[in-house]
Each structure stands twice: as structure tokens, then as C-alpha cells.
Design a protein around this motif. Sequence first.
Motif, mmCIF file in Angstrom:
data_model
loop_
_atom_site.group_PDB
_atom_site.id
_atom_site.type_symbol
_atom_site.label_atom_id
_atom_site.label_comp_id
_atom_site.label_asym_id
_atom_site.label_seq_id
_atom_site.Cartn_x
_atom_site.Cartn_y
_atom_site.Cartn_z
ATOM 1 N N PRO A 102 -118.746 97.925 -4.570
ATOM 2 C CA PRO A 102 -117.492 98.063 -5.317
ATOM 3 C C PRO A 102 -116.702 96.761 -5.323
ATOM 4 N N ARG A 103 -115.804 96.660 -6.267
ATOM 5 C CA ARG A 103 -115.094 95.393 -6.450
ATOM 6 C C ARG A 103 -114.256 95.011 -5.238
ATOM 7 N N GLY A 104 -113.874 95.986 -4.418
ATOM 8 C CA GLY A 104 -113.120 95.676 -3.206
ATOM 9 C C GLY A 104 -113.909 94.875 -2.189
ATOM 10 N N CYS A 105 -115.246 94.821 -2.353
ATOM 11 C CA CYS A 105 -116.091 94.043 -1.440
ATOM 12 C C CYS A 105 -116.137 92.560 -1.799
ATOM 13 N N PHE A 106 -115.619 92.198 -2.979
ATOM 14 C CA PHE A 106 -115.678 90.803 -3.410
ATOM 15 C C PHE A 106 -114.506 90.030 -2.796
ATOM 16 N N SER A 107 -114.569 89.844 -1.497
ATOM 17 C CA SER A 107 -113.511 89.169 -0.765
ATOM 18 C C SER A 107 -113.950 87.758 -0.397
ATOM 19 N N ASP A 108 -113.027 86.976 0.155
ATOM 20 C CA ASP A 108 -113.359 85.611 0.552
ATOM 21 C C ASP A 108 -114.443 85.571 1.628
ATOM 22 N N ILE A 109 -114.505 86.588 2.462
ATOM 23 C CA ILE A 109 -115.381 86.543 3.628
ATOM 24 C C ILE A 109 -116.861 86.628 3.265
ATOM 25 N N VAL A 110 -117.188 87.068 2.047
ATOM 26 C CA VAL A 110 -118.590 87.200 1.651
ATOM 27 C C VAL A 110 -118.980 86.208 0.559
ATOM 28 N N THR A 111 -118.174 85.177 0.354
ATOM 29 C CA THR A 111 -118.561 84.150 -0.614
ATOM 30 C C THR A 111 -119.593 83.204 0.004
ATOM 31 N N SER A 112 -120.255 82.441 -0.859
ATOM 32 C CA SER A 112 -121.263 81.493 -0.418
ATOM 33 C C SER A 112 -121.147 80.229 -1.263
ATOM 34 N N TYR A 113 -121.962 79.218 -0.903
ATOM 35 C CA TYR A 113 -121.954 77.934 -1.592
ATOM 36 C C TYR A 113 -123.393 77.516 -1.868
ATOM 37 N N LEU A 114 -123.573 76.623 -2.839
ATOM 38 C CA LEU A 114 -124.912 76.201 -3.223
ATOM 39 C C LEU A 114 -125.025 74.677 -3.205
ATOM 40 N N PRO A 115 -126.175 74.147 -2.738
ATOM 41 C CA PRO A 115 -126.401 72.705 -2.845
ATOM 42 C C PRO A 115 -126.363 72.266 -4.303
ATOM 43 N N GLY A 116 -125.771 71.103 -4.536
ATOM 44 C CA GLY A 116 -125.738 70.557 -5.886
ATOM 45 C C GLY A 116 -124.578 71.032 -6.734
#
Length: 280
Positions: free
Chosen positions: A32-46
Motif C-alpha cells: 500500500p502507498r503508506g509503505c512508500f516511506s523514506d526508510i525503504v528508499t534505495s539508490y543506484l550507481p550511475g
Amino acid sequence: MSGYYTPKGGLPPQTALMTQRAVFTEAYAVIPRGCFSDIVTSYLPGWRKTRLWLIARPMSGFAETFSQYVMEVQPGGGSDSPDAEPGAEHWLFITEGLATLTIDGTGHDVEQGAYAYIPAGSRWTLLAEGPSPTRFHWLRKLYEPAPDVPAPEAFVTSDRETPVRWMPDTQDRWGTTRFVDPEDLRHDAHVNIVTFQPGGVIPFEETHVMEHGLYVLEGKAVYKLNQDWIEVEAGDFMWLRAYCPQACYAAGPGPFRYLLYKDVNRHARLRGPGAFGPPR
């Protein structure tokens, strides 16, 4: 057709209830959209000035063919080398902001509602050019060539430029924005937008081998997943493995729309001696 939901991140307050609608089963998952928090973000090389929510990845025994990211690129950010996987094909759908997308030397100005298909082996870049973040969905799949079938070409279009094809005998209540002709066998997957007007339904339990990723762009509905009826709304993501029964009833006051991935147009891979290449 411009009310695309885009997550903004952040964290819920400490006073909020923990109870949510997230579920992971043997047949489907709901984020659910409530799970899209800062704590579960990620980053990608490049990628510069960019974060993402990785919402689907190949998993043995579940959905195995694709990955899907919800990308957020700050002004001036982007990438000159987005993906190191040469066999991957890509679909981008812009939900907010402005960017310059370059595919094999050809530049495209893309904004909210833009859709791009990038074939495997293409050289491409993306630069966020607007005053606010550019947000988009990025889907990836290893392209499966077929004998005597040429590879598809890159193209850029938009939601507003592509008409909805309404299902017969539905009074224009259930339809699909198809960015590729279903009979075009060059494509081994489709990424489309499905639209239900209020009261529209899938009036039977679809049960088939296609894997699905469904990100709700707009509205709300009740969705049948395996044996469960689940309430979903804009910003929710549903992930369905092969053969998971599904149906839908659009229960909200406005249109219900979602971005849909499904694998199509190829033989089922066989495992063991004589198979086409290594097993997945």
C-alpha cells in the motif's frame, strides 16, 4: 488523465497506528502507498540526485521476469549510464515533472503522462530539467528474442496521445490504453494502462500464466486476488504471480486506473537438456 499518484516519501508520525494493508502471500503481494516511506528508499550507481522505491524484482517461485522501480530525480539529477545490464529492455512512464530522455542520440522532452520504450542494447540517458523533481516508473526485463522476428524499435508517446480501447459490451466502462499493438510479436511484454469507469468490472476471475505488476495511478477499487477481495487506492502496488486469479470492481466516484505489466508472446521456457539457453 493527469491525476497520476506519485509518492513523496517522508515518515508517518509516531502517533500513527501501525495497522496497514500490506500483505505477502504465495500468490500475490500488496504494497500500500503508506509503505512508500523514506526508510525503504534505495539508490543506484550511475544516478545523480536520485532515489527510488524498488517494488518488484525477479524471485524464484514468484514473479520471475521483471523488476519495477518508482524513481524520484531531483532537478539537475539523472544518469548518463542508467543500467549496466546490456540485455535489458526498459519502459518509462512519467508521472510528474520534466526531463530530457535521449535514446541512441535522439533527444525527447518528456513530461507528465509520457511513455517510452527503450530496446535492449540501446544507449540512453535521462536528465531532470524542471524546477521540481521528476518522478516516473521504470520497468526492466531481459529481452527474449524469437526466431525470424526482428527486435522492436524505440519509441516515445504519451497517455493523452493514445486512445483507450474499450472492451466490447462494457458500455465504455473497462478499457486499456495499449501503447503497442497486441499482435506485434517483436514485443515480449506489454506495459499498458487499464481504465475502469465507476461501476466497471472484470466480470470473471482471470486465471492465466502471465505475471502482473499493477501500480494504481488513480482512483480506488476492490480487487480480487486469489481468494481475497482487497481494497486498493491510488499509490498501491499489486504483484501477481502466474495463475493468481484476479477480478475487479471499480467502487470509487471517479476513474480507477493502473499501470499494468505482463509478459506475452513467447514460448514457455523449458528446463533441462534441449531448453533455449540457461533456465531462468
